[in-house]
Scaffold this motif. Structure first.
Motif, PDB file in Angstrom:
ATOM      1  N   ARG A 167       0.700  -1.333  -0.430  1.00 23.88           N
ATOM      2  CA  ARG A 167      -0.396   0.076   0.389  1.00 23.88           C
ATOM      3  C   ARG A 167       1.034   1.020  -0.136  1.00 23.88           C
ATOM      4  O   ARG A 167       0.516   2.321  -0.305  1.00 23.88           O
ATOM      5  N   ALA A 168       2.018   0.977   0.717  1.00 26.34           N
ATOM      6  CA  ALA A 168       2.895   2.225   0.611  1.00 26.34           C
ATOM      7  C   ALA A 168       3.131   2.672  -0.633  1.00 26.34           C
ATOM      8  O   ALA A 168       3.317   3.624  -1.062  1.00 26.34           O
ATOM      9  N   THR A 169       4.134   1.761  -1.022  1.00 24.08           N
ATOM     10  CA  THR A 169       4.998   1.912  -2.663  1.00 24.08           C
ATOM     11  C   THR A 169       3.474   2.621  -3.191  1.00 24.08           C
ATOM     12  O   THR A 169       3.784   3.125  -3.927  1.00 24.08           O
ATOM     13  N   ALA A 170       1.750   2.226  -3.135  1.00 29.02           N
ATOM     14  CA  ALA A 170       1.540   2.454  -4.511  1.00 29.02           C
ATOM     15  C   ALA A 170       1.118   3.617  -4.065  1.00 29.02           C
ATOM     16  O   ALA A 170       0.623   4.226  -5.041  1.00 29.02           O
ATOM     17  N   GLN A 171       1.424   4.163  -2.726  1.00 24.26           N
ATOM     18  CA  GLN A 171       0.690   6.175  -2.915  1.00 24.26           C
ATOM     19  C   GLN A 171       1.846   6.815  -3.127  1.00 24.26           C
ATOM     20  O   GLN A 171       1.841   8.122  -2.746  1.00 24.26           O
ATOM     21  N   ASN A 172       3.307   5.788  -3.254  1.00 21.43           N
ATOM     22  CA  ASN A 172       4.579   7.044  -3.172  1.00 21.43           C
ATOM     23  C   ASN A 172       5.392   6.652  -4.231  1.00 21.43           C
ATOM     24  O   ASN A 172       5.878   5.320  -4.805  1.00 21.43           O
ATOM     25  N   GLU A 173       5.159   7.332  -5.787  1.00 18.79           N
ATOM     26  CA  GLU A 173       5.652   7.027  -6.494  1.00 18.79           C
ATOM     27  C   GLU A 173       7.440   6.998  -6.594  1.00 18.79           C
ATOM     28  O   GLU A 173       8.423   6.652  -7.867  1.00 18.79           O
ATOM     29  N   LYS A 174       7.940   7.380  -5.560  1.00 21.13           N
ATOM     30  CA  LYS A 174       9.299   7.770  -5.752  1.00 21.13           C
ATOM     31  C   LYS A 174       9.338   6.270  -4.645  1.00 21.13           C
ATOM     32  O   LYS A 174      11.188   5.582  -4.727  1.00 21.13           O
ATOM     33  N   ALA A 175       9.015   5.188  -3.740  1.00 22.60           N
ATOM     34  CA  ALA A 175       9.144   4.515  -3.456  1.00 22.60           C
ATOM     35  C   ALA A 175       8.836   3.031  -4.556  1.00 22.60           C
ATOM     36  O   ALA A 175       9.206   2.602  -5.610  1.00 22.60           O
TER      37      ALA A 175
ATOM     38  N   ILE B 188       1.559  -2.454  -9.102  1.00 25.68           N
ATOM     39  CA  ILE B 188       3.126  -1.399  -8.210  1.00 25.68           C
ATOM     40  C   ILE B 188       4.218  -2.772  -9.312  1.00 25.68           C
ATOM     41  O   ILE B 188       4.764  -2.676  -8.506  1.00 25.68           O
ATOM     42  N   GLU B 189       3.358  -3.276 -10.515  1.00 21.97           N
ATOM     43  CA  GLU B 189       5.310  -4.197 -10.686  1.00 21.97           C
ATOM     44  C   GLU B 189       5.867  -3.452 -11.363  1.00 21.97           C
ATOM     45  O   GLU B 189       7.277  -3.760 -10.494  1.00 21.97           O
ATOM     46  N   LYS B 190       5.852  -2.109 -11.968  1.00 27.07           N
ATOM     47  CA  LYS B 190       6.755  -1.078 -11.871  1.00 27.07           C
ATOM     48  C   LYS B 190       7.683  -0.347 -11.407  1.00 27.07           C
ATOM     49  O   LYS B 190       8.788  -0.177 -11.496  1.00 27.07           O
ATOM     50  N   GLN B 191       7.372  -1.019 -10.107  1.00 21.09           N
ATOM     51  CA  GLN B 191       8.547  -0.655  -8.827  1.00 21.09           C
ATOM     52  C   GLN B 191       8.528  -1.013  -8.054  1.00 21.09           C
ATOM     53  O   GLN B 191       9.197  -0.283  -6.670  1.00 21.09           O
TER      54      GLN B 191
END
Length: 222
Positions: A179-187, A203-206
């Motif tokens: 969830r935190a990754t999905a909410q932060n494009e820099k993560a 969030i595959e690309k991150q």
């Protein structure tokens, strides 16, 4: 630099896999404490925090700052009243070492059997089990420190590194990291998990998911 090197290494593994190279996971035969010691690589980072469901005290033994660890499910280094009659835990290292020294035939002297200093009932390990788990002041303070850490970094470049989290309690580490990754494009979400490395397509690309033995990957990093 540590963050960048970690991500570059893990991205390299993904690139080789996509090219068809064989990266079959292998189960480590090394001791658990040795694997934990490999995480010292990340301890050198200026900002880090360990969120763990393990109760084996290994992160502290590996040298991590106690103030940067949140043992959500308890700690074998602590005793509590088995009832419990009060919300307090007790360090047990000295007592356990004394038991080890005096044990004989897998038994310890009766006088060394620990009891609650308040009600006199037997103590138990501080382990989340049923409705008897004690969340003392130390637990709530660690919870607050972790929450503050997450809040300070929620919009910054951050690596959410998940090591070996299974399906038993995904709501504590895995789902919040997603969830935190999905909410932060820099993560960046990185998962090293032999047999269970995956992430949502959102969030595959991150994300960097490595189906590999944790010790093998950490050893390559350091």
């Amino acid at each position: 630099r540590l963050w960048k090197k970690s991500v570059e290494y893990m991205a390299g593994i993904m690139k080789n896999r996509q090219a068809g190279n064989d990266y079959q996971g292998v189960q480590s035969a090394m001791q658990l404490c040795d694997t934990h010691s490999r995480t010292n690589y990340f301890r050198a980072a200026a900002e880090n925090f360990v969120l763990t469901t393990n109760v084996d005290h290994q992160f502290q033994l590996a040298g991590f700052d106690k103030k940067r660890i949140f043992y959500t499910q308890g700690d074998y280094g602590l005793w509590q009243c088995s009832e419990p009659c009060h919300q307090k835990t007790y360090d047990n290292e000295e007592a356990v070492r004394q038991m080890i020294e005096q044990q004989k035939d897998m038994k310890v002297p009766t006088e060394l059997i620990p009891h609650c200093p308040v009600c006199g009932k037997p103590v138990s390990m501080n382990l989340r089990c049923g409705d008897t788990f004690v969340q003392d002041n130390g637990w709530y303070e660690a919870n607050q420190r972790y929450s503050d850490f997450v809040r300070r970094h929620e919009k910054l470049h951050i690596l959410y590194l998940e090591l070996g989290v299974g399906a038993n309690t995904p709501v504590i580490i895995k789902f919040p990291f997603w969830r935190a990754t999905a909410q932060n494009e820099k993560a960046v979400y990185a998962c090293i998990n032999f047999g269970e490395a995956s992430c949502p397509k959102e969030i595959e690309k991150q994300s960097i998911c490595i189906d590999e033995d944790i010790k093998k990957v950490l050893s390559a990093l350091v």
